[in-house]
Structure formats: structure tokens, C-alpha cells
Write an enzyme that holds these catalytic residues in place. Structure first.
Site, PDB file in Angstrom:
ATOM      1  N   GLY A 117       0.774  -1.221   0.000  1.00  0.00           N
ATOM      2  CA  GLY A 117       0.000   0.000   0.000  1.00  0.00           C
ATOM      3  C   GLY A 117       0.808   1.275   0.000  1.00  0.00           C
ATOM      4  O   GLY A 117       1.920   1.333   0.496  1.00  0.00           O
TER       5      GLY A 117
ATOM      6  N   ASP B 112      -4.169   1.798   2.041  1.00  0.00           N
ATOM      7  CA  ASP B 112      -3.220   0.687   1.967  1.00  0.00           C
ATOM      8  C   ASP B 112      -3.720  -0.489   1.142  1.00  0.00           C
ATOM      9  O   ASP B 112      -3.761  -1.621   1.583  1.00  0.00           O
ATOM     10  CB  ASP B 112      -2.829   0.232   3.373  1.00  0.00           C
ATOM     11  CG  ASP B 112      -4.023   0.157   4.317  1.00  0.00           C
ATOM     12  OD1 ASP B 112      -5.145   0.434   3.857  1.00  0.00           O
ATOM     13  OD2 ASP B 112      -3.838  -0.167   5.490  1.00  0.00           O
ATOM     14  N   THR B 113      -4.103  -0.212  -0.095  1.00  0.00           N
ATOM     15  CA  THR B 113      -4.381  -1.254  -1.068  1.00  0.00           C
ATOM     16  C   THR B 113      -3.114  -2.079  -1.294  1.00  0.00           C
ATOM     17  O   THR B 113      -2.015  -1.554  -1.188  1.00  0.00           O
ATOM     18  CB  THR B 113      -4.824  -0.603  -2.392  1.00  0.00           C
ATOM     19  OG1 THR B 113      -6.030   0.127  -2.177  1.00  0.00           O
ATOM     20  CG2 THR B 113      -5.054  -1.644  -3.471  1.00  0.00           C
ATOM     21  N   VAL B 114      -3.251  -3.363  -1.627  1.00  0.00           N
ATOM     22  CA  VAL B 114      -2.081  -4.209  -1.872  1.00  0.00           C
ATOM     23  C   VAL B 114      -2.041  -4.632  -3.335  1.00  0.00           C
ATOM     24  O   VAL B 114      -3.063  -4.646  -4.017  1.00  0.00           O
ATOM     25  CB  VAL B 114      -2.077  -5.460  -0.967  1.00  0.00           C
ATOM     26  CG1 VAL B 114      -2.093  -5.053   0.495  1.00  0.00           C
ATOM     27  CG2 VAL B 114      -3.271  -6.371  -1.280  1.00  0.00           C
TER      28      VAL B 114
ATOM     29  N   SER C 281      -5.666  -5.565  -4.850  1.00  0.00           N
ATOM     30  CA  SER C 281      -6.802  -5.918  -4.005  1.00  0.00           C
ATOM     31  C   SER C 281      -6.945  -4.881  -2.905  1.00  0.00           C
ATOM     32  O   SER C 281      -5.946  -4.363  -2.393  1.00  0.00           O
ATOM     33  CB  SER C 281      -6.605  -7.311  -3.393  1.00  0.00           C
ATOM     34  OG  SER C 281      -7.713  -7.687  -2.600  1.00  0.00           O
TER      35      SER C 281
END
Length: 461
Positions: A55, A239-241, A257
Site C-alpha cells: 500500500g 493501503d491497497t495491496v 486488491s
């Protein structure tokens, strides 16, 4: 001198790695003998390379170890797949499953709760070889949303459905859940996907909203609500991964995601599910000299309005990858006319581009893949990890804007180079190990007076 402490730490780490990874002289001297005895063997593949991110947002020092650890595990999962002969799209999906399963990331388990106290996730994946894409939005009750996106992609590759129907590539809500279950993906109750951290954050945010509702209405109330929303959905929550991978055949893939913004409206779908916004992957072809893969993170609405993943991928066809990403982040994002009304443009990307190369060795040449990998962000920090199939463990790093800079108005960019050789020996070159020229930190002024801080710049000598 601003930010030189961070730069020096990164540089020292990379140089230490260089000393550890240099091939020893006995190995080099025995190269000819090894070749002689192995003529009848089939050369090993180049293995592959993975770059992941946990993220672009804010990663506190107290949780830095956990963020780095999950990035290492995600890299290892992808590399395990590559070593087993899996293609890039399967390896990138494996990395995302590991990232989604971590309670420290805002994806899958532990995702942000929406206004109704429910978890709704977005995810997408793209295969650079077939150019197929799969995505889910506002999906509840599935532990690993990327598995559904990947299954949509693989089902679409099989061709048309009965009666000539076109298979879906993007499903949302209840329809996405039911499709997943009907295709063998087990459901997971939403209450089991929440963690103590995500539940406490939801309760805290809800109390703030209730207090705001009790205040007098009017202009001041509207202003205070807006400020509260900006604080809650600031860089600390983005904090998207994601991950990008190149496999032993030179195919690329990308995936992303996210659990979305905290306290988002039910049904909201962020960039992680949108085509060209969350991820992009495209193998080299007649039109493109390089294979490229991109995964994004940040404020979904900003990334959607700029289609940043696809923009960065297109920019990577320029000769200088570092300069191309710098210009894309500046002109297509932080100073984009589509975001001219925004005070803070928050986001980050990881980028991988690669091409075939030829290395001269005693008596013959060997083909390989030259991989350039970069990350850039306008948020306070971004956590990344990277690893090749020949590495014993992944390298991780938390990139941070220099002290005193304003997130959303400044830009940081870092990266490296990796050569993956198709040899009978394990002779691999990685970012920072060698063949890199690291230039000192410097400051540039971008459009509208915005600052760009280049923490580390890498070029082949």
C-alpha cells in the site's frame, strides 16, 4: 540535505547486498567445466521476478516489521509458484492471496468496514500474455477476492458460454459472491473477516460521525464534516495491496486488491476493480518494445479519474524508464487536469518492465530478461518487497517522503534493475547489487509549484 538520511540507509543496504551477492571466483573459474559436464542437460529457465506492495499510505514505525514481513511472505509465495513452473498470472495471484490474508493490510481479512459495518472488497488481475482481465467489486463474504478475479479471467479464456454468451470479466456485489460459490470458491462470513483493529477503527470512526451529526447544521457543519472525512480517508487509510510478476517465459501479470476507504458508502467500488486503474499488464508485441506490468494504490477516486495504471504502462515504452515514470506521475497524476480541483493527490504505483537481452559468455551467448522495477508515491510512505527465483529471501523497503514535505503535493520515486539469465549456473544480478549508478537525492519543481523528491535513481552503466 533533506531526506539524505533515508537515501543513505537505502544505498548502504543495497551496497551490502552487492557484496553478499557477487559470484565467488571459484564459481566463475569452474564455469567452463560446469558447461562441459552439462551439455546434455536442458538449460534452466530464468525463473522470474516479483515486486509487491503493501500500500501507498502511512506505515508507522511500530508496524514496519509486520508490513515488511507480509511483503516477504508474498514474494516467497510467488517465487514458489515460479519455481514450480507456473506462469506469471498464477504467481501474481499467489502473492495477492498472501497479502489479503494478512490482518495488517486493507485487503481481504482485516479490510476497512463501510458505513453499514460490513466488509466489501475490490480486486482485479490482468494477464499480459492473453490480455484478459478479471475483476470483482463490492464483494462480501469471500476471504480472497483476488481468487474470484483470477477465476473470472481463467473462465473467460475458455471462450464463449452456452448459446454464444460472452463470459463476464467484472462482477459486483451479490452476483459476484454467488458466481464465486458456484465455481467452487468457499464463502467466508463477513464477521470472520473483520479483525480487532478493523473493528476498533470502525467504532472510533462511527463515534466521530455521530458527534458531528449532533452539531449545529449550516456552513460550518458542512465544512467540519468535509474535514473529518478528509482526515479519516487520508494517506493513513490508503493501503491497497498489489503485485507485478514476470515469469520464466517473459510473460508479465499484475494484480491489486483492496478493502476500500474507511467508512465508504455501501456499494462503492474503488480503483482496485476498475479496468486500467488498479492494475495493468501487457506483453511486448509489434507495437510495444517492452513488456510492462503496473499495480496502483491510493485514493481510488483519484486513480480512477486518471486511469493511472494504464498511463504508467504506456509511459514505460520510452527509452528511460525512470524518467518516463517520473513524468507520468507528475503530468498524468499529481498535476493532472482531471484532478485540478484537488488539494492533495494521493496515490502510488509499482512498475515492472522487461525485455529480452543477450549476454556474451565463454564460447556462446545466453538469452535472459532485463527487468527494470520502480515504485513511486505521493503519500507519506509506501512499503514494497521484491525477489527473484534465484534469491534465498526477499528484499523489503519502506519508501518515505522526506521530512517536511506535504503528502499529495510531493512525489518520491525509487527503483532498480535485475538481470535474469538463462544459464546452467545461478548467476543473477539484482537491483543495487551491481551495474547500477545511484545518483544523489535532489529536488525538482513540478507543475503548479509542486515538489518532486527523487530518493534513489538507478541507471545501467
Amino acid at each position: 540535505m533533506i531526506g539524505l538520511t533515508n537515501y543513505a540507509g537505502v544505498m548502504e543496504s543495497l551496497m551490502n547486498s552487492a557484496e553478499e551477492k557477487q559470484p565467488s571466483s571459484p564459481l566463475t573459474n569452474s564455469w567452463a567445466k560446469k558447461q562441459e559436464s552439462s551439455k546434455s542437460q536442458k538449460p534452466n529457465g530464468v525463473g522470474g521476478f516479483v515486486l509487491v506492495h503493501a500500500g501507498a499510505g502511512y506505515h508507522s514505525e511500530s508496524k514496519a516489521k509486520e508490513y515488511k514481513h507480509v511483503c516477504k511472505r508474498a514474494c516467497q509465495r510467488a517465487v514458489d509458484q515460479l519455481k514450480a513452473g507456473a506462469l506469471a498470472v498464477e504467481a501474481v495471484a499467489a502473492a495477492l492471496v498472501e497479502l489479503e490474508d494478512s490482518p495488517f493490510t486493507n485487503a481481504g481479512m482485516g479490510s476497512n468496514l463501510n458505513l453499514s459495518g460490513e466488509i466489501e472488497c475490490d480486486a482485479s488481475i490482468m494477464d499480459g500474455k492473453s490480455l484478459h482481465f478479471g475483476a470483482v467489486g463490492a464483494l462480501s463474504g469471500i476471504r480472497n477476492p483476488v481468487m474470484v478475479a483470477n477465476r473470472l479471467l481463467s473462465e473467460a479464456q475458455k471462450g464463449k458460454l452456452s448459446a454464444g454468451r460472452i463470459p463476464p470479466c467484472f462482477l459486483v456485489g451479490r452476483g459476484a459472491h454467488d458466481w464465486a460459490v458456484s465455481h467452487g470458491i468457499p464463502p467466508c462470513p463477513s464477521d470472520k473477516m473483520a479483525t480487532k483493529f478493523s473493528l476498533s477503527a470502525y467504532k472510533r470512526n462511527k463515534r466521530k460521525m455521530e458527534l458531528a451529526e449532533k452539531m449545529d447544521t449550516g456552513h460550518n457543519q458542512t465544512k467540519k464534516r468535509r474535514q473529518s472525512s478528509e482526515n479519516e480517508n487520508g494517506s493513513g487509510c490508503l493501503d491497497t495491496v498489489g503485485a507485478v510478476v514476470v515469469d520464466l517465459e517473459g510473460n508479465v501479470a499484475a494484480a491489486v486488491s483492496s478493502g476500500g476507504l474507511a467508512m465508504k458508502h455501501p456499494g462503492r467500488v474503488g480503483q482496485a476493480a476498475h479496468y486500467g486503474c488498479g492494475c495493468w499488464a501487457e506483453n511486448a508485441c509489434n507495437m510495444n518494445s517492452y513488456s510492462t506490468a503496473v499495480s496502483t494504490s491510493g485514493c481510488g477516486e483519484h486513480l480512477i479519474r486518471t486511469m493511472l495504471a494504464r498511463e504508467c504502462s504506456a509511459a514505460m515504452q520510452s527509452e528511460d524508464a525512470h524518467q518516463a515514470l517520473l513524468e507520468a506521475m507528475q503530468n498524468k497524476f499529481i498535476s493532472s487536469p482531471f484532478l485540478a480541483s484537488e488539494d492533495r493527490v494521493l496515490g502510488g504505483v509499482i512498475v515492472l518492465r522487461c525485455c529480452r537481452c543477450v549476454e556474451a559468455q565463454p564460447s556462446q551467448n545466453f538469452q535472459g530478461i532485463l527487468v527494470e522495477f520502480l515504485w513511486s508515491h505521493t503519500t507519506e510512505s509506501m512499503c514494497v518487497g521484491y525477489m527473484s527465483a534465484q534469491d534465498s529471501k526477499a528484499k523489503t523497503h519502506i519508501s518515505r517522503l522526506p521530512p517536511g514535505t506535504v503528502p499529495g503535493q510531493s512525489l518520491a520515486i525509487e527503483g532498480g534493475v535485475c538481470r535474469l539469465m538463462d544459464l546452467l549456473l545461478k548467476i543473477t544480478i539484482h537491483a543495487g547489487y551491481c551495474n547500477l549508478s545511484l545518483k544523489p537525492l535532489r529536488r525538482r519543481t513540478g507543475g503548479q509549484g509542486k515538489n518532486i523528491y527523487i530518493l534513489m535513481e538507478c541507471n545501467l552503466q
